[in-house]
Design a protein around this motif. Sequence first.
Motif, PDB file in Angstrom:
ATOM      1  N   GLN A   2       0.799  -1.216   0.000  1.00 32.29           N
ATOM      2  CA  GLN A   2       0.000   0.000   0.000  1.00 32.29           C
ATOM      3  C   GLN A   2       0.839   1.277   0.000  1.00 32.29           C
ATOM      4  O   GLN A   2       0.410   2.293  -0.535  1.00 32.29           O
ATOM      5  CB  GLN A   2      -0.974   0.011   1.165  1.00 32.29           C
ATOM      6  CG  GLN A   2      -0.344   0.245   2.519  1.00 32.29           C
ATOM      7  CD  GLN A   2      -1.341   0.586   3.584  1.00 32.29           C
ATOM      8  OE1 GLN A   2      -2.400   1.141   3.318  1.00 32.29           O
ATOM      9  NE2 GLN A   2      -1.004   0.263   4.822  1.00 32.29           N
ATOM     10  N   ALA A   3       2.030   1.256   0.582  1.00 31.21           N
ATOM     11  CA  ALA A   3       2.813   2.491   0.693  1.00 31.21           C
ATOM     12  C   ALA A   3       3.219   3.055  -0.669  1.00 31.21           C
ATOM     13  O   ALA A   3       2.925   4.220  -0.957  1.00 31.21           O
ATOM     14  CB  ALA A   3       4.026   2.276   1.591  1.00 31.21           C
ATOM     15  N   PRO A   4       3.875   2.294  -1.555  1.00 26.19           N
ATOM     16  CA  PRO A   4       4.210   2.873  -2.855  1.00 26.19           C
ATOM     17  C   PRO A   4       2.976   3.154  -3.709  1.00 26.19           C
ATOM     18  O   PRO A   4       2.966   4.111  -4.484  1.00 26.19           O
ATOM     19  CB  PRO A   4       5.125   1.844  -3.522  1.00 26.19           C
ATOM     20  CG  PRO A   4       5.065   0.637  -2.697  1.00 26.19           C
ATOM     21  CD  PRO A   4       4.497   0.992  -1.369  1.00 26.19           C
ATOM     22  N   ALA A   5       1.929   2.347  -3.538  1.00 24.43           N
ATOM     23  CA  ALA A   5       0.697   2.599  -4.292  1.00 24.43           C
ATOM     24  C   ALA A   5       0.059   3.909  -3.841  1.00 24.43           C
ATOM     25  O   ALA A   5      -0.380   4.716  -4.667  1.00 24.43           O
ATOM     26  CB  ALA A   5      -0.285   1.441  -4.133  1.00 24.43           C
ATOM     27  N   ALA A   6       0.022   4.145  -2.551  1.00 25.53           N
ATOM     28  CA  ALA A   6      -0.542   5.396  -2.036  1.00 25.53           C
ATOM     29  C   ALA A   6       0.334   6.586  -2.420  1.00 25.53           C
ATOM     30  O   ALA A   6      -0.178   7.656  -2.762  1.00 25.53           O
ATOM     31  CB  ALA A   6      -0.701   5.318  -0.515  1.00 25.53           C
ATOM     32  N   PHE A   7       1.650   6.408  -2.372  1.00 25.14           N
ATOM     33  CA  PHE A   7       2.560   7.476  -2.795  1.00 25.14           C
ATOM     34  C   PHE A   7       2.315   7.832  -4.260  1.00 25.14           C
ATOM     35  O   PHE A   7       2.197   9.015  -4.612  1.00 25.14           O
ATOM     36  CB  PHE A   7       4.019   7.046  -2.579  1.00 25.14           C
ATOM     37  CG  PHE A   7       5.020   8.057  -3.046  1.00 25.14           C
ATOM     38  CD1 PHE A   7       5.247   9.213  -2.324  1.00 25.14           C
ATOM     39  CD2 PHE A   7       5.726   7.855  -4.217  1.00 25.14           C
ATOM     40  CE1 PHE A   7       6.175  10.162  -2.750  1.00 25.14           C
ATOM     41  CE2 PHE A   7       6.653   8.786  -4.658  1.00 25.14           C
ATOM     42  CZ  PHE A   7       6.880   9.944  -3.928  1.00 25.14           C
ATOM     43  N   ALA A   8       2.216   6.812  -5.100  1.00 27.47           N
ATOM     44  CA  ALA A   8       1.927   7.060  -6.518  1.00 27.47           C
ATOM     45  C   ALA A   8       0.559   7.716  -6.670  1.00 27.47           C
ATOM     46  O   ALA A   8       0.364   8.575  -7.531  1.00 27.47           O
ATOM     47  CB  ALA A   8       1.991   5.753  -7.306  1.00 27.47           C
ATOM     48  N   GLY A   9      -0.386   7.342  -5.817  1.00 28.73           N
ATOM     49  CA  GLY A   9      -1.705   7.963  -5.853  1.00 28.73           C
ATOM     50  C   GLY A   9      -1.657   9.442  -5.526  1.00 28.73           C
ATOM     51  O   GLY A   9      -2.313  10.258  -6.177  1.00 28.73           O
ATOM     52  N   VAL A  10      -0.888   9.810  -4.520  1.00 26.45           N
ATOM     53  CA  VAL A  10      -0.744  11.230  -4.155  1.00 26.45           C
ATOM     54  C   VAL A  10      -0.090  12.000  -5.306  1.00 26.45           C
ATOM     55  O   VAL A  10      -0.531  13.102  -5.659  1.00 26.45           O
ATOM     56  CB  VAL A  10       0.060  11.387  -2.845  1.00 26.45           C
ATOM     57  CG1 VAL A  10       0.487  12.827  -2.610  1.00 26.45           C
ATOM     58  CG2 VAL A  10      -0.742  10.865  -1.667  1.00 26.45           C
ATOM     59  N   ILE A  11       0.954  11.418  -5.892  1.00 25.54           N
ATOM     60  CA  ILE A  11       1.614  12.068  -7.028  1.00 25.54           C
ATOM     61  C   ILE A  11       0.619  12.223  -8.179  1.00 25.54           C
ATOM     62  O   ILE A  11       0.564  13.275  -8.829  1.00 25.54           O
ATOM     63  CB  ILE A  11       2.862  11.269  -7.481  1.00 25.54           C
ATOM     64  CG1 ILE A  11       3.890  11.207  -6.360  1.00 25.54           C
ATOM     65  CG2 ILE A  11       3.471  11.857  -8.737  1.00 25.54           C
ATOM     66  CD1 ILE A  11       4.420  12.550  -5.925  1.00 25.54           C
ATOM     67  N   TYR A  12      -0.195  11.198  -8.414  1.00 28.08           N
ATOM     68  CA  TYR A  12      -1.201  11.274  -9.483  1.00 28.08           C
ATOM     69  C   TYR A  12      -2.181  12.421  -9.216  1.00 28.08           C
ATOM     70  O   TYR A  12      -2.545  13.157 -10.139  1.00 28.08           O
ATOM     71  CB  TYR A  12      -1.959   9.954  -9.614  1.00 28.08           C
ATOM     72  CG  TYR A  12      -3.003   9.985 -10.696  1.00 28.08           C
ATOM     73  CD1 TYR A  12      -2.653   9.810 -12.026  1.00 28.08           C
ATOM     74  CD2 TYR A  12      -4.337  10.222 -10.393  1.00 28.08           C
ATOM     75  CE1 TYR A  12      -3.608   9.860 -13.037  1.00 28.08           C
ATOM     76  CE2 TYR A  12      -5.293  10.275 -11.386  1.00 28.08           C
ATOM     77  CZ  TYR A  12      -4.922  10.091 -12.701  1.00 28.08           C
ATOM     78  OH  TYR A  12      -5.871  10.153 -13.696  1.00 28.08           O
ATOM     79  N   SER A  49      -2.180  23.632 -24.090  1.00 23.81           N
ATOM     80  CA  SER A  49      -0.813  23.103 -24.208  1.00 23.81           C
ATOM     81  C   SER A  49      -0.135  23.002 -22.840  1.00 23.81           C
ATOM     82  O   SER A  49       0.789  22.214 -22.668  1.00 23.81           O
ATOM     83  CB  SER A  49       0.015  23.974 -25.149  1.00 23.81           C
ATOM     84  OG  SER A  49       0.154  25.270 -24.617  1.00 23.81           O
ATOM     85  N   GLN A  50      -0.575  23.784 -21.862  1.00 26.68           N
ATOM     86  CA  GLN A  50      -0.008  23.718 -20.515  1.00 26.68           C
ATOM     87  C   GLN A  50      -0.431  22.454 -19.786  1.00 26.68           C
ATOM     88  O   GLN A  50       0.187  22.069 -18.796  1.00 26.68           O
ATOM     89  CB  GLN A  50      -0.428  24.936 -19.698  1.00 26.68           C
ATOM     90  CG  GLN A  50       0.145  26.238 -20.188  1.00 26.68           C
ATOM     91  CD  GLN A  50      -0.415  27.422 -19.418  1.00 26.68           C
ATOM     92  OE1 GLN A  50      -1.413  27.301 -18.706  1.00 26.68           O
ATOM     93  NE2 GLN A  50       0.228  28.565 -19.555  1.00 26.68           N
ATOM     94  N   SER A  51      -1.472  21.805 -20.260  1.00 25.51           N
ATOM     95  CA  SER A  51      -1.961  20.605 -19.590  1.00 25.51           C
ATOM     96  C   SER A  51      -1.260  19.336 -20.068  1.00 25.51           C
ATOM     97  O   SER A  51      -1.341  18.303 -19.413  1.00 25.51           O
ATOM     98  CB  SER A  51      -3.468  20.458 -19.804  1.00 25.51           C
ATOM     99  OG  SER A  51      -3.742  20.220 -21.177  1.00 25.51           O
ATOM    100  N   THR A  52      -0.557  19.396 -21.189  1.00 23.65           N
ATOM    101  CA  THR A  52       0.062  18.199 -21.764  1.00 23.65           C
ATOM    102  C   THR A  52       1.053  17.523 -20.821  1.00 23.65           C
ATOM    103  O   THR A  52       1.007  16.298 -20.665  1.00 23.65           O
ATOM    104  CB  THR A  52       0.724  18.533 -23.107  1.00 23.65           C
ATOM    105  OG1 THR A  52      -0.270  19.093 -23.969  1.00 23.65           O
ATOM    106  CG2 THR A  52       1.319  17.307 -23.742  1.00 23.65           C
ATOM    107  N   GLY A  75       0.624  11.739 -15.764  1.00 24.55           N
ATOM    108  CA  GLY A  75      -0.461  10.935 -15.205  1.00 24.55           C
ATOM    109  C   GLY A  75      -0.521   9.555 -15.839  1.00 24.55           C
ATOM    110  O   GLY A  75      -0.746   8.553 -15.149  1.00 24.55           O
ATOM    111  N   LYS A  76      -0.299   9.508 -17.149  1.00 27.48           N
ATOM    112  CA  LYS A  76      -0.273   8.204 -17.828  1.00 27.48           C
ATOM    113  C   LYS A  76       0.859   7.335 -17.303  1.00 27.48           C
ATOM    114  O   LYS A  76       0.704   6.130 -17.139  1.00 27.48           O
ATOM    115  CB  LYS A  76      -0.121   8.397 -19.337  1.00 27.48           C
ATOM    116  CG  LYS A  76      -1.399   8.771 -20.042  1.00 27.48           C
ATOM    117  CD  LYS A  76      -1.240   9.007 -21.520  1.00 27.48           C
ATOM    118  CE  LYS A  76      -0.420   7.988 -22.234  1.00 27.48           C
ATOM    119  NZ  LYS A  76      -0.319   8.197 -23.678  1.00 27.48           N
ATOM    120  N   ARG A  77       2.004   7.948 -17.021  1.00 26.59           N
ATOM    121  CA  ARG A  77       3.150   7.189 -16.506  1.00 26.59           C
ATOM    122  C   ARG A  77       2.831   6.619 -15.120  1.00 26.59           C
ATOM    123  O   ARG A  77       3.197   5.485 -14.803  1.00 26.59           O
ATOM    124  CB  ARG A  77       4.382   8.084 -16.448  1.00 26.59           C
ATOM    125  CG  ARG A  77       5.601   7.333 -15.989  1.00 26.59           C
ATOM    126  CD  ARG A  77       6.920   8.029 -16.141  1.00 26.59           C
ATOM    127  NE  ARG A  77       6.946   9.447 -15.919  1.00 26.59           N
ATOM    128  CZ  ARG A  77       8.039  10.098 -15.559  1.00 26.59           C
ATOM    129  NH1 ARG A  77       9.172   9.467 -15.401  1.00 26.59           N
ATOM    130  NH2 ARG A  77       8.006  11.398 -15.388  1.00 26.59           N
TER     131      ARG A  77
END
Length: 173
Positions: free
Chosen positions: A92-102, A118-121, A127-129
Amino acid sequence: MDTLTCLGHFLTSRAVIMDSNKVVENIYLLVIVTLISVLQNAFFAQKVEKECRSQNTQTSSFERVSCANRNCMDAYPTFLAVMWCAGLCLNQAPAAFAGVIYLLVRQKYFVGYMGQTSQSTPGYLFGKRIIFFLFLMCLVGIFNYLLLRYYGSDYKEHVQTIASAASTLLLLP
């Protein structure tokens, strides 16, 4: 006999409480990220509502806000599914960390879309990564489970260490 029955019920209910605490211990970070994402969705909806009230709904700013909200909502179920699967199947820790970054990236995407599209690209691509990283965590967790079940080999500790280290690589642009 009644005392023994009462004691048995007490011990059974105590075991259930301890089991539920163990479950919560394994998912509380995922729950926190999910609740933060709900607040973020409310923020996005508030922005759309505010733009709708202050402007004519035919203006380009309303269209941009509405489109950004729609795009974020389209990816939301996928994000929740892979975050929870990664957290439950692996760690859960890396998944939650990735969730916060997302969520931070999604905020950047939304704000960027309100300016120039273009600023949203960068936010969209980042987010895809993150979604892909969470998907890989799911696959590795399932693969480890199958190895344990059919071959008796458990690599979960090693894989969790690698996943935790790899989650920090998400911070690289």
